[in-house]
Design an enzyme around this catalytic site. Structure first.
Site, PDB file in Angstrom:
ATOM      1  N   CYS A 220       0.859  -1.190   0.000  1.00 25.49           N
ATOM      2  CA  CYS A 220       0.000   0.000   0.000  1.00 25.49           C
ATOM      3  C   CYS A 220       0.894   1.240   0.000  1.00 25.49           C
ATOM      4  O   CYS A 220       0.820   2.091   0.878  1.00 25.49           O
ATOM      5  CB  CYS A 220      -0.957  -0.003   1.185  1.00 25.49           C
ATOM      6  SG  CYS A 220      -2.141  -1.359   1.096  1.00 25.49           S
ATOM      7  N   GLY A 221       1.742   1.311  -0.994  1.00 20.71           N
ATOM      8  CA  GLY A 221       2.808   2.313  -1.036  1.00 20.71           C
ATOM      9  C   GLY A 221       2.339   3.722  -1.333  1.00 20.71           C
ATOM     10  O   GLY A 221       3.083   4.683  -1.105  1.00 20.71           O
ATOM     11  N   GLY A 224       4.347   7.007  -2.067  1.00 20.03           N
ATOM     12  CA  GLY A 224       5.746   6.617  -1.881  1.00 20.03           C
ATOM     13  C   GLY A 224       6.506   7.367  -0.808  1.00 20.03           C
ATOM     14  O   GLY A 224       7.736   7.353  -0.807  1.00 20.03           O
ATOM     15  N   ASP A 267      -3.686  -5.313  -6.699  1.00 25.72           N
ATOM     16  CA  ASP A 267      -4.706  -5.303  -5.645  1.00 25.72           C
ATOM     17  C   ASP A 267      -4.292  -6.320  -4.591  1.00 25.72           C
ATOM     18  O   ASP A 267      -4.281  -7.524  -4.850  1.00 25.72           O
ATOM     19  CB  ASP A 267      -6.063  -5.680  -6.264  1.00 25.72           C
ATOM     20  CG  ASP A 267      -7.169  -5.662  -5.222  1.00 25.72           C
ATOM     21  OD1 ASP A 267      -6.858  -5.595  -4.010  1.00 25.72           O
ATOM     22  OD2 ASP A 267      -8.344  -5.720  -5.620  1.00 25.72           O
ATOM     23  N   CYS A 337      -2.861   5.389  10.379  1.00 27.12           N
ATOM     24  CA  CYS A 337      -2.861   6.721  11.007  1.00 27.12           C
ATOM     25  C   CYS A 337      -4.264   6.975  11.555  1.00 27.12           C
ATOM     26  O   CYS A 337      -4.910   7.948  11.203  1.00 27.12           O
ATOM     27  CB  CYS A 337      -2.419   7.803  10.027  1.00 27.12           C
ATOM     28  SG  CYS A 337      -3.310   7.813   8.475  1.00 27.12           S
TER      29      CYS A 337
END
Ligand SMILES: C[S@@+](CC[C@H](N)C(=O)[O-])C[C@H]1O[C@@H](n2cnc3c(N)ncnc32)[C@H](O)[C@@H]1O
Length: 398
Positions: A220-221, A224, A267, A337
């Site tokens: 899930c970069g 970046g 995915d 988060c």
């Protein structure tokens, strides 16, 4: 955000830009509290035109939170109604009366935290009442511009040459910056010396077992940001992301920073073909973002309990994939988060029940964090974002 961009274009002067940005973000951060205070002085707030409600919110923010003297704060917003559409002008008197009388003392309970009740109760379950209140208050304060620098001294010198002030942040490599220019016009940014990143996000990278030369999967970069910090530590990073536009944005940004990362579009709800397991894996999962209300106060406008449940299911599927991509003996770091129990400790407890080959270990965070169940929470105080982080060690013989 589009309206804020328009307003900023109309006001290029530095002080005006700072004021407009603070009123927009500040009024949103304090929205639920201020709406409570305004509702106490209005008979039917829901019947007011949207623009007048926005003027009341901004005026209440300016008077009650920014502390602008009464007459100045009220006058400017009454004038905004007088200059608005003719059918709204008769409401100028009401706006004047309400802004003079509005009072934070009228607001109690969850609304005083500027959180919807379903979030306030979750913050309390995760952190206890005192830290939940501290977190909510913390996220109502603005933060400095946080920049990550691989060479902080060089970056600070470049920033100083353009009149910006930089002081070290709470995590090595992090700088708190006050700049007279927008980020894009700073040479340190243009030349790839700095990357905007909250220190809490950088702390998550530090919790990964990604030393020089170590193959690391950044699952899930996104754009970046964490991949860049992993690569700056010398890790050999493969970043996997579902959204091709984000992958292109990540490639552009990583070119600016001069770091090399391999990208894959996939995915991750199912195991992708052609990616070998690694000893170091980061899953920075899509989440409610409720630890980032300081930078994204609009989240409380759209987040629902149904959306939260949907995200929780997605995170569980992504964690199962991440398990399959973690080599025996390897370390999987899971981060969100968010400050809800179901995305944090409950998610990880359920994962460990499904995958007994993984054992939670204390995440190696370079910041003070609060142990919560099988992980730790970075509490969003002093400009930090709130994160839940868990480190999961896979048994060597599995
Ligand atoms: C928290 S963000 C990642 C932020 C990124 N790690 C960084 O530090 O810049 C979560 C990312 O997960 C991606 N995502 C959502 N569903 C996914 C899926 N099924 N497979 C892969 N990536 C997914 C989103 O597009 C989003 O970019």
């Amino acid at each position: 955000v589009p309206s804020l961009r328009l307003a900023l274009r109309a006001h290029p002067e530095r002080e005006a830009r700072a004021f407009v940005t603070d009123v927009c973000y500040g009024a949103l951060r304090w929205r639920i509290t201020l709406e409570g205070a305004l509702a106490a002085r209005l008979e039917a707030p829901e019947r007011l035109p949207n623009r007048v409600r926005d003027v009341l919110l901004a005026g209440a923010y300016e008077r009650l939170v920014r502390g602008t003297p009464d007459h100045a704060a009220v006058h400017a917003w009454v004038e905004a109604v007088n200059r608005g559409p003719p059918r709204e002008r008769p409401l100028a008197g009401l706006v004047n009366a309400v802004l003079r009388r509005v009072d934070l003392a009228d607001v109690q309970g969850d609304a005083a935290l500027s959180l919807p009740p379903f979030l306030a109760s979750r913050f309390r379950v995760l952190l206890g009442a005192d830290d939940a209140a501290r977190a909510a208050h913390g996220m109502r304060q603005p933060a400095p511009l946080w920049l990550t620098a691989s060479d902080p001294e060089r970056a600070a010198a470049s920033l100083a040459a353009q009149g910006a002030r930089a002081r070290p942040g709470p995590v090595p490599g992090s700088l708190a910056v006050q700049a007279p220019l927008p980020l894009e016009r700073l040479a340190a940014f243009e030349h790839g010396l700095v990357q905007p990143q909250n220190p809490a996000s950088l702390a998550v990278v530090a919790a990964c077992a990604a030393g020089p030369g170590e193959r690391t999967l950044d699952l899930c970069g996104g754009n970046g940001v964490k991949a860049a910090a992993l690569a700056a530590r010398g890790a050999e990073v493969t970043s996997v992301e579902i959204d091709p536009e984000k992958v292109e944005a990540a490639k552009r940004n990583l070119r600016r920073l001069g770091v090399a990362v391999t990208h894959r579009v996939a995915d991750l709800r199912t195991l992708p073909a052609g990616i070998d397991p690694a000893a170091s894996v980061l899953l920075d999962a899509p989440c409610s973002g409720t630890g980032t209300l300081r930078a994204h106060p609009e989240i409380t406008l759209r987040l629902s309990e149904a959306a939260l449940a949907e995200l929780t299911r997605l995170q569980a599927a992504l964690l199962d994939t991440a398990a399959g991509l973690t080599a025996p003996g390897g370390l999987l770091v899971y981060a969100v988060c968010s400050l809800t129990p179901e995305e944090g400790p409950e998610q990880v407890e359920a994962f460990v029940n499904r995958h007994p080959e993984f054992e939670p270990v204390k995440p190696n965070l370079p910041l003070p964090a609060r142990d919560v169940g099988p992980g730790a929470v970075i509490v969003p105080l002093e400009g930090l974002d709130g994160f839940f982080v868990a480190a999961l060690r896979r048994a060597a013989d599995t």
